[in-house]
Design a protein around this motif. Sequence first.
Motif, PDB file in Angstrom:
ATOM      1  N   ALA A 207       0.865  -1.184   0.000  1.00  0.00           N
ATOM      2  CA  ALA A 207       0.000   0.000   0.000  1.00  0.00           C
ATOM      3  C   ALA A 207       0.897   1.227   0.000  1.00  0.00           C
TER       4      ALA A 207
ATOM      5  N   LEU B 125      -5.396   5.116   8.533  1.00  0.00           N
ATOM      6  CA  LEU B 125      -5.741   3.718   8.253  1.00  0.00           C
ATOM      7  C   LEU B 125      -4.508   2.935   7.821  1.00  0.00           C
ATOM      8  N   ILE B 126      -3.717   3.517   6.923  1.00  0.00           N
ATOM      9  CA  ILE B 126      -2.541   2.801   6.424  1.00  0.00           C
ATOM     10  C   ILE B 126      -1.518   2.581   7.543  1.00  0.00           C
ATOM     11  N   GLN B 127      -1.283   3.602   8.338  1.00  0.00           N
ATOM     12  CA  GLN B 127      -0.336   3.440   9.447  1.00  0.00           C
ATOM     13  C   GLN B 127      -0.774   2.309  10.372  1.00  0.00           C
ATOM     14  N   GLN B 128      -2.069   2.345  10.698  1.00  0.00           N
ATOM     15  CA  GLN B 128      -2.609   1.337  11.613  1.00  0.00           C
ATOM     16  C   GLN B 128      -2.511  -0.063  11.003  1.00  0.00           C
ATOM     17  N   GLN B 129      -2.807  -0.181   9.711  1.00  0.00           N
ATOM     18  CA  GLN B 129      -2.700  -1.484   9.044  1.00  0.00           C
ATOM     19  C   GLN B 129      -1.266  -2.010   9.123  1.00  0.00           C
TER      20      GLN B 129
ATOM     21  N   LEU C  46       1.128  -1.143  11.313  1.00  0.00           N
ATOM     22  CA  LEU C  46       1.477  -1.473  12.696  1.00  0.00           C
ATOM     23  C   LEU C  46       0.868  -2.808  13.121  1.00  0.00           C
ATOM     24  N   HIS C  47      -0.337  -3.081  12.643  1.00  0.00           N
ATOM     25  CA  HIS C  47      -1.046  -4.304  13.008  1.00  0.00           C
ATOM     26  C   HIS C  47      -0.684  -5.498  12.138  1.00  0.00           C
TER      27      HIS C  47
ATOM     28  N   GLU D 136      -1.361  -5.936   9.114  1.00  0.00           N
ATOM     29  CA  GLU D 136      -2.411  -6.294   8.153  1.00  0.00           C
ATOM     30  C   GLU D 136      -1.909  -6.091   6.727  1.00  0.00           C
ATOM     31  N   ILE D 137      -0.927  -5.205   6.551  1.00  0.00           N
ATOM     32  CA  ILE D 137      -0.177  -5.142   5.296  1.00  0.00           C
ATOM     33  C   ILE D 137       1.298  -5.257   5.671  1.00  0.00           C
TER      34      ILE D 137
ATOM     35  N   ASP E 299      -3.543 -12.076  -0.407  1.00  0.00           N
ATOM     36  CA  ASP E 299      -4.924 -12.157   0.061  1.00  0.00           C
ATOM     37  C   ASP E 299      -5.843 -12.343  -1.136  1.00  0.00           C
TER      38      ASP E 299
ATOM     39  N   GLU F 269     -15.475  -9.214  11.814  1.00  0.00           N
ATOM     40  CA  GLU F 269     -14.048  -9.106  12.168  1.00  0.00           C
ATOM     41  C   GLU F 269     -13.711  -7.758  12.783  1.00  0.00           C
ATOM     42  N   VAL F 270     -14.365  -6.715  12.312  1.00  0.00           N
ATOM     43  CA  VAL F 270     -14.120  -5.390  12.879  1.00  0.00           C
ATOM     44  C   VAL F 270     -14.537  -5.359  14.345  1.00  0.00           C
TER      45      VAL F 270
ATOM     46  N   SER G 266     -12.884  -9.725  16.332  1.00  0.00           N
ATOM     47  CA  SER G 266     -12.045 -10.603  15.508  1.00  0.00           C
ATOM     48  C   SER G 266     -11.543 -11.804  16.288  1.00  0.00           C
TER      49      SER G 266
END
Lengths: 477, 337
Positions: free
Chosen positions: A250, A263-267, A269-270, A272-273, A456, A468-469, A472
Amino acid sequence: MMEDVLKQIFRYDGFRDGQRQIVESVLDGHDTVAILPTGGGKSICYQLPSYLQTTGLTLIVSPLLSLIEDQVMQIKRRGERSVAKLTSLESRDQKDHILRHLNQLRYLYLSPEQLAVPQIQQRLADIKINLFVVDEAHCISQWGHEFRTEYAKLGSIRKQLGNPTCLALTATATNQVEQDIIQGLALTQPNRIRHSVNRPEIQLIVEQTEQNEKDAVLKRRLKTTNRPCVIYTTTRKEAERIAAFVPQAAYYHAGLEPEDRQLIQQQFLHDEIDCLVCTSAFGMGVDKGNVRTVIHYTMPATIEAYMQEIGRAGRDGQPSTAVLLYAPGDPQLQQFLADKQYASLLWIDQVTQSRGQGESFESIEQRLHLEPDDPAYRLLKSQLKEGKTKSQIIDWQENRKKIRLRELMQMINYIQNTFCRRAFILEHFGEKPVVQDRCCDNCGTLTVDEPVIEVDVNQLDWKRRLEEVFFSSRPSV
Amino acid sequence: MEKTIVRQIVLEAISRLQNERTDRSLFHLIQGKRSATSLQDAHFYGLEAIFGMVPLKKDRFEQLLQELEHAGWIEREQTLMITDAGRAQITSPFLLDDLGGELRGYPMQLWKRISLLIQSIVCLDQNTFFIPIQQDSGIKEWVRQQIRQIPERSVWITAVYQELNKALHQLTERDAILISYRLSGQKTGLSFPQLSERLGTDLLSLQLEFVMAWRRCLRALPEDGLILSLGNDIDHFKMTQSAKKTWELLKQGYSVQQIAERRRLKKSTMEDHLVEIAMYATAFPLEQFVTAIQYEEVVRVSDQLQTFSLKRIKQELTQEMDYFQIRIVLARKVDRP
């Protein structure tokens, strides 16, 4: 005593390299310059002393809003409520409230712009300041890669506040920059605590190629380096273009909507990307331990910037890799971008002349179609406001350009140099070379990763997603 | 040329403007400029829904018009005009009516609140670290207050989930995807660029689609439910603050003259306020400004010529009336929802 606080408040079992020295120096009332590598636990050094003093405020000047936000959030999360920030994001009412309750605060974070506001200085002069912390202190140096005009005033402001003990912090500083920090902040016989800039867990690679081969080289690299991975680009367009062909990537840059940026930062950190393609807008204050690879699609303008950006890899101490791609033409791009940060001679001419005739800045901006937010114009404006003459401004700019060109040459030397890259960097910061495994491509002791990239393939499914939101941890039905 | 959602919406707007307004008028409309002219345009031409709802910069807007012109769908002279080829591109029902501009900032304000509140409560409940997806400090403060008032987090989470789930079931598959994939909690929402890639739609169209989906979702949510109650205090009055003050005084029985003196308003400003009040208020003392015969004639001429152009109407009138009077009549003439 210090250990008790460290354990009870910060939940750490022991100090890391240099932290104790810095805390002790500050508690003894010594001005201190501390050079700690990124991820070296800077914040403990100024947050801890406060708990060993009965009264007084710790004031922290930091140049980046995201960094301030992040710190304040972290402090609050550990349960400390007496912390506040003054930045451009707070409303007038919020600021008034904070200024009226200064004596109840333990920490106050400020942007240098806010600290320059006379009313704020007046209020601060009335209370006891235990510690005056300057974060990213290298910004004070005209020799540094991130010189900021507002930082130049910090020395005199500190004096007006009654010369509280000062702690200047930075991750990277040559001896020259260190001298500038000491002079600029008017530190008296400071303790100088310097830690090696070396990051032994990061192996250093430079790959030279041609412009039209770069994408292919990048793709090949991604097959031999682990993720999570950060790919730095120079322009927003380039970030978007690369993210489009790298699987599971991303992009992130300052042109995204604020919500999308979060959103991207959080993804990332988590987890998810696991691949982020970004401009230098990303990174400050983002503390992600498991970044395995940092790739530069284009060289940064200085070695300092390069060290800071690759420093995002391997914060957990695990083996990591930094790759720099280089092709003829890259330095020219960097130079072009650097020159754009300064006003053209034509602008300087027109604006100084109009000012001489008493025209207001607003009217000049409208007439000449100047963007008030353009950094080159903003710089020119602030210099004129300081009363600099046209020739002084031109001289200063020419001098700055020379400095930047010299810094760029050093970066090119790093790339072209055929001996140990780590030794080159260490020497740049006035340190002795080291011998280690997984050093650099010139030393030839590299390890190769075999990443597993999960694609994915799931169809978008709103029912599953909504669950999931909200929950999860519950297995999907 | 491909008919994307953003192109279609702009095309719809141009067709409603009936060849009577310029590109600049349209730009101000989509920007939501709260000037008398733009508010009037939105009201007269049935474009309340688009007011302030298309996040276009000036250069991108210009580029869009050029594309439409190039495709032969519009013509640009003094005014913007839709061609027959352009009209053929438009299908009923109009997309733009779902953008929610008539509610002013309400839908997006509520989105910011609810999305941050869901993220915060879910993450606090599970004790996971999160970056707040909204950075607006007013929103963050509001969420902080709310968190304190929620006694049982897990109960709240289940209730909000059920409410949303039920509402999304009433929407199309695609609308439900747009909303669920923008939400964050245990999973993080997708950015608009990510979603636009997954769904194969251009970025701007996707952003507009999301706005429309959220508007439809708000309609599907129960009026006395948890989610909508979180937006009860959000201001969605169309009237500007200043016109509202004039209206309050008018309702208290002050004359127009007295209000103008008291508030030190110029005649033209006072007139703008009165037109605004006539547009948005349910009751309005029309007889203070025009006679019944004058009213009838303006309505008749406007209907006959199918126009809101003040100039053309004035030319056709048999009796002497000024522009302010015509505006007042037109403001009352248009059906209010």
